[in-house]
Design a protein around this motif. Structure first.
Motif, PDB file in Angstrom:
ATOM      1  N   UNK A 398     -76.351 -50.225 -96.799  1.00  0.00           N
ATOM      2  CA  UNK A 398     -75.099 -50.006 -97.524  1.00  0.00           C
ATOM      3  C   UNK A 398     -74.396 -51.319 -97.797  1.00  0.00           C
ATOM      4  N   UNK A 399     -73.867 -51.435 -99.015  1.00  0.00           N
ATOM      5  CA  UNK A 399     -73.027 -52.563 -99.400  1.00  0.00           C
ATOM      6  C   UNK A 399     -71.592 -52.045 -99.521  1.00  0.00           C
ATOM      7  N   UNK A 400     -70.728 -52.834-100.082  1.00  0.00           N
ATOM      8  CA  UNK A 400     -69.332 -52.404-100.210  1.00  0.00           C
ATOM      9  C   UNK A 400     -69.192 -51.154-101.074  1.00  0.00           C
ATOM     10  N   UNK A 401     -70.044 -51.006-102.088  1.00  0.00           N
ATOM     11  CA  UNK A 401     -69.867 -49.917-103.053  1.00  0.00           C
ATOM     12  C   UNK A 401     -71.112 -49.064-103.275  1.00  0.00           C
ATOM     13  N   UNK A 402     -72.216 -49.389-102.591  1.00  0.00           N
ATOM     14  CA  UNK A 402     -73.473 -48.687-102.844  1.00  0.00           C
ATOM     15  C   UNK A 402     -74.217 -48.404-101.549  1.00  0.00           C
ATOM     16  N   UNK A 403     -74.939 -47.280-101.555  1.00  0.00           N
ATOM     17  CA  UNK A 403     -75.891 -46.959-100.499  1.00  0.00           C
ATOM     18  C   UNK A 403     -77.280 -47.043-101.135  1.00  0.00           C
ATOM     19  N   UNK A 404     -78.146 -47.904-100.615  1.00  0.00           N
ATOM     20  CA  UNK A 404     -79.399 -48.246-101.287  1.00  0.00           C
ATOM     21  C   UNK A 404     -80.584 -47.692-100.497  1.00  0.00           C
ATOM     22  N   UNK A 405     -81.422 -46.917-101.168  1.00  0.00           N
ATOM     23  CA  UNK A 405     -82.607 -46.322-100.555  1.00  0.00           C
ATOM     24  C   UNK A 405     -83.860 -46.937-101.192  1.00  0.00           C
ATOM     25  N   UNK A 406     -84.674 -47.601-100.358  1.00  0.00           N
ATOM     26  CA  UNK A 406     -85.883 -48.295-100.824  1.00  0.00           C
ATOM     27  C   UNK A 406     -87.012 -47.969 -99.871  1.00  0.00           C
ATOM     28  N   UNK A 407     -88.188 -47.737-100.405  1.00  0.00           N
ATOM     29  CA  UNK A 407     -89.336 -47.463 -99.547  1.00  0.00           C
ATOM     30  C   UNK A 407     -89.641 -48.701 -98.699  1.00  0.00           C
ATOM     31  N   UNK A 408     -90.034 -48.467 -97.466  1.00  0.00           N
ATOM     32  CA  UNK A 408     -90.183 -49.559 -96.500  1.00  0.00           C
ATOM     33  C   UNK A 408     -91.166 -50.632 -96.956  1.00  0.00           C
ATOM     34  N   UNK A 409     -92.203 -50.222 -97.708  1.00  0.00           N
ATOM     35  CA  UNK A 409     -93.199 -51.206 -98.140  1.00  0.00           C
ATOM     36  C   UNK A 409     -92.664 -52.141 -99.222  1.00  0.00           C
ATOM     37  N   UNK A 410     -91.457 -51.846 -99.744  1.00  0.00           N
ATOM     38  CA  UNK A 410     -90.888 -52.662-100.813  1.00  0.00           C
ATOM     39  C   UNK A 410     -89.576 -53.302-100.372  1.00  0.00           C
TER      40      UNK A 410
END
Length: 829
Positions: A398-410
């Protein structure tokens, strides 16, 4: 149908009526092949003296939309049980529902009982209808029509496996039957198997290319896509049956999706002339009223007076809201649909999907699981539940304005994405004087089909990203071939949607939000965002640019293959014009105006002009700019730019590099975006490189890359030359653009990190070296060692020690790492 011809002919021959049998056979064959005029004429004559011909005649009349004539034929047939059923069908199709029900209430035929049950179902008498369906299933089935009624009753009872088997058995017995194919296709269509349904409809159309039910079925199979064949198929159906309400309803729904409400209402006018009490028509009327900000509840009251459990109307309104990205409203309507009819599993599925679109993952999953328990055939439900199961392989941050979902391999993508997200947020907040009041979920998918499932529920989506208001989903770099996809410009585009959608309360027209997002890409960085290109110029020259009031249809129902791309460019150019001519404050006011005004009213209130007037102004603005690009595409053009390009190309081909370079520079000086017929800066870079001017070549290659969203070759050449000449500014710019194309390039990050160390910029070296450690096939031991050096040189001893220990953990005999660890240890004493 041919099996009926044989049966009727045999009966008549047995009674010695060979001439009558032959005439009837000819009439039935004409009907079978779609020669309705011949069939109608032949059967009309025979119907006066033969009950079988009279029944066939009534059915032909019904199939071609002559419902009142079919009613008249059925009424003169006395108490013939089959004609009583036919009378009910003819009455129902004219909206005479009470009489249609009354004539079959006492019918003993399975087909009559089925017709009765269908009418009960329309009135919301679900329990009673089920009893009748069950009786049809349990009754005797002496002929194919009775057996077909039983199969259709099984379908209504949601016993889909048995229904499917029954249809299969029937078709095995009567392989020529059109009716069985149509009924079976409807089962497949109900259970989301459009491919199988379409196959059966196509088989019918091979026998009878004009069959209206098959044509409408085909249209339903493709109604949720941008396939331009849908309209053509519906027009063909109307050629046979001009009184087919379903045709007008499908057209109306398409027009509502395209925000063409007046045109949709006209289609429903046509439907109501045929059947003024059709619940589907009333549902669509309610939707038009809702989106036009008029009283829509009156229509729901009308529906409830007939069927208080008709959740389909609220479901449809919810689906149409979702198609316009009004997801919170859609969720409310799906809940209303479920409240009226808890067994409406499509509503549960739609509720789950749209909860997920707002980031309500747990509630969305629970709704989808309910949907699956009730209807395990729903493709979108099944696919989305599988996708949710795969989230265990993803990592959130999470950043100030976003929750970021990324696959672990990337994982290498994470810091790049987080940084770009916050940069875009800051830039857009300043431009729109607005901050969205929520955290936005951003999901990257390394498999394009997973992104397609997240967006549409099925594979095959052509888009790169999608915004649902509070959730952004897009392809990650691994989902596309290296160098062909700029994930960063796509991400910026989607973040821009968040602002336009939020400011307008999700009511901004499709063309305007897409145009603004594309324009925002262009403002963010040189080369980003679609601009005028040969495809757009060709469309303009052919007169294919849509007027502003219809521009959204270019995204939703394209009529030629390139129209979606053309519409992105078109929309962005309109937004550029509005910003340059009237200023950004007007655009901000326009977005807010959509909260309580429709498109026509909003533009009139903010600009004091109609859409047609603004369109005329825009066309005048576009004309010289179009001519400018067209001149680049015309090799024979006499413009100064093209003269210099032709001259430069001649020198280039003959190897006169100095003259070529000078001519390319002159061409670039008179054209701000010298992209056609060649990328002038790319040619200039090659000429300078051949002259040995590495620094000038590097700068030219950097400029060449900035003329394209995916200029990998140009950026790579700029980067390599800048490294050799120690041009830090060019190398850094080229590096940043290359990672926007493909961040999983370990060699690129390692080269950049080493260069920053060489240039005594250890703090700048940290980020690219850390990225190497996050790439599975990178030289992680070397990267950790260099990272340790970077921290060491920056005076961060604890971080340096951790990095060196990580290097030694991978390669215990790494001598340079051992020496650096010794230095760090000594310094800490």
């Amino acid at each position: 149908m041919r099996h009926r011809v044989r049966i009727i002919s045999c009966l008549l021959l047995a009674t010695g009526c060979s001439g009558l049998a032959q005439s009837l056979s000819n009439g039935m064959k004409a009907w079978d092949r779609g020669d309705y005029q011949t069939a109608e004429s032949a059967l009309a004559q025979l119907s006066r003296r033969d009950p079988a011909a009279r029944l066939a005649y009534a059915r032909v009349l019904r199939e071609i939309g002559k419902y009142s004539e079919a009613e008249a034929v059925a009424r003169v047939s006395g108490n013939d049980p089959r004609m009583v059923v036919e009378l009910s069908h003819a009455l129902r199709l004219q909206g005479k529902y009470e009489e249609a029900e009354s004539v079959v209430t006492a019918s003993l035929l399975p087909t009559g009982r089925l017709a009765y049950a269908e009418l009960l179902r329309r009135r919301g008498q679900i329990a009673k209808a089920r009893e009748v369906y069950q009786a049809v299933v349990q009754g005797s089935h002496k002929d194919w029509e009775s057996a077909l009624a039983a199969a259709q009753s099984l379908q209504r009872l949601e016993d889909f496996h048995r229904a499917n088997s029954a249809f299969q058995d029937l078709l095995d017995q009567y392989p020529d039957s059109i009716e069985i194919r149509l009924a079976w296709a409807d089962l497949f269509l109900e259970k989301y198997n459009a491919a199988e349904a379409m196959g059966l409809y196509e088989e019918v159309l091979k026998k009878n290319s004009r069959h209206p039910l098959a044509l409408v079925g085909m249209a339903r199979c493709i109604s949720d896509s941008a396939d331009p064949r849908g309209r053509e198929v519906l027009e063909r159906a109307l050629e046979t049956n001009q009184k087919f309400p379903a045709v007008f309803q499908i057209l109306a729904r398409h027009l509502i999706e395209e925000e063409q409400y007046e045109a949709a209402a006209k289609e429903l006018d046509a439907a109501e002339k045929i059947d003024p009490r059709n619940l589907e028509t009333w549902s669509l009327r309610a939707a038009i009223a809702y989106f036009s900000r008029r009283d829509f509840k009156t229509f729901f009251d009308q529906i409830a007076s007939v069927n208080s459990h008709y959740g389909e109307a609220w479901l449809q309104l919810g689906e149409l809201c979702a198609s316009q990205r009004r997801f919170e409203e859609a969720i409310g309507f799906f809940n209303k649909a479920i409240g009226l009819y808890p067994g409406l599993w499509r509503a549960h599925a739609a509720l789950g999907i749209n909860l997920l679109r707002l980031g309500a993952y747990q509630e969305g999953k629970e709704a989808l699981e309910r949907s699956y328990r009730g209807d395990p055939f729903h493709v979108w439900t099944v696919n989305t539940l599988r996708l949710l199961d795969s989230f265990k392989y993803y990592q959130d941050s999470q950043t100030a304005h976003f929750r970021v979902r990324i696959q672990k391999k990337e994982e290498v993508l994470r810091d790049l994405a987080e940084d770009l997200l916050e940069r875009s947020y800051q830039a857009l907040t300043e431009r729109y004087h607005f901050s969205p009041p929520f955290i936005t979920n951003v999901e990257f998918y390394p498999n394009h089909e997973d992104f397609a499932v997240r967006t549409l529920g099925v594979p095959g989506l052509g888009a790169l990203g999608a915004t649902f208001g509070k959730v952004v989903a897009l392809d990650s770099p691994l989902a596309r071939k290296k160098g062909e996809y700029n994930w960063a410009s796509t991400l910026w585009h989607e973040v821009a949607h968040i602002f336009a959608l939020s400011l307008s309360d999700m009511k901004v027209p499709r063309w305007l939000t897409e145009g603004l997002s594309t324009y925002e890409e262009q403002l963010a960085r040189p080369g980003w965002g679609r601009k005028m290109d040969p495809v757009f110029v060709a469309a303009a020259n052919k007169g294919q640019l849509l007027p502003l009031k219809e521009l959204s249809t270019g995204f939703l129902r394209p009529k030629y293959p390139e129209q979606i791309l053309v519409s992105y460019t078109h929309g962005s150019l309109v937004c550029r014009y509005l910003a340059e001519q009237y200023g950004w404050e007007k655009l901000r006011e326009l977005l807010r105006a959509f909260r309580d005004k429709n498109e026509v009213e909003a533009f009139q209130s903010i600009y004091g002009k109609s859409l047609e007037q603004l369109d005329m102004e825009f066309q005048a603005y576009l004309k010289p700019r179009l001519a400018q690009v067209a001149a680049q595409l015309d090799i024979s053009s006499t413009t100064e730019y093209m003269k210099r390009v032709r001259e430069a190309e001649g020198y280039f081909k003959s190897g006169e590099w100095a003259k070529a370079a000078e001519s390319y520079r002159q061409a670039a000086s008179v054209e701000p975006e010298p992209r056609y017929p060649v990328n002038v800066f790319l040619r200039l870079g090659e000429a300078e490189e051949n002259l040995g001017n590495a620094e000038a070549a590097a700068e030219a290659f950097l400029q060449a890359g900035q003329l394209s969203e995916t200029g990998e070759e140009a950026y790579r050449r700029a980067f390599d030359l800048a490294m050799k000449r120690n041009r830090q500014d060019v190398a850094a710019a080229a590096y940043e653009n290359l990672v926007f194309l493909y961040p999983a390039d370990a060699d690129l990050h390692l080269a950049m990190g080493e260069a920053w160390l060489r240039w005594n910029r250890p703090e700048q070296a940290v980020a690219p070296l850390k990225r190497v450690t996050e790439i599975p096939n990178g030289d992680t031991a070397q990267a950790y060692y260099l990272l340790g050096r970077a921290y060491w040189n920056a005076g961060k001893l604890d971080l340096a020690r951790k990095a060196v220990l990580a290097a030694l953990d991978i390669a215990p005999a790494f001598e340079k790492a051992q020496q650096l660890l010794l230095q760090i240890t000594e310094s800490r004493k």
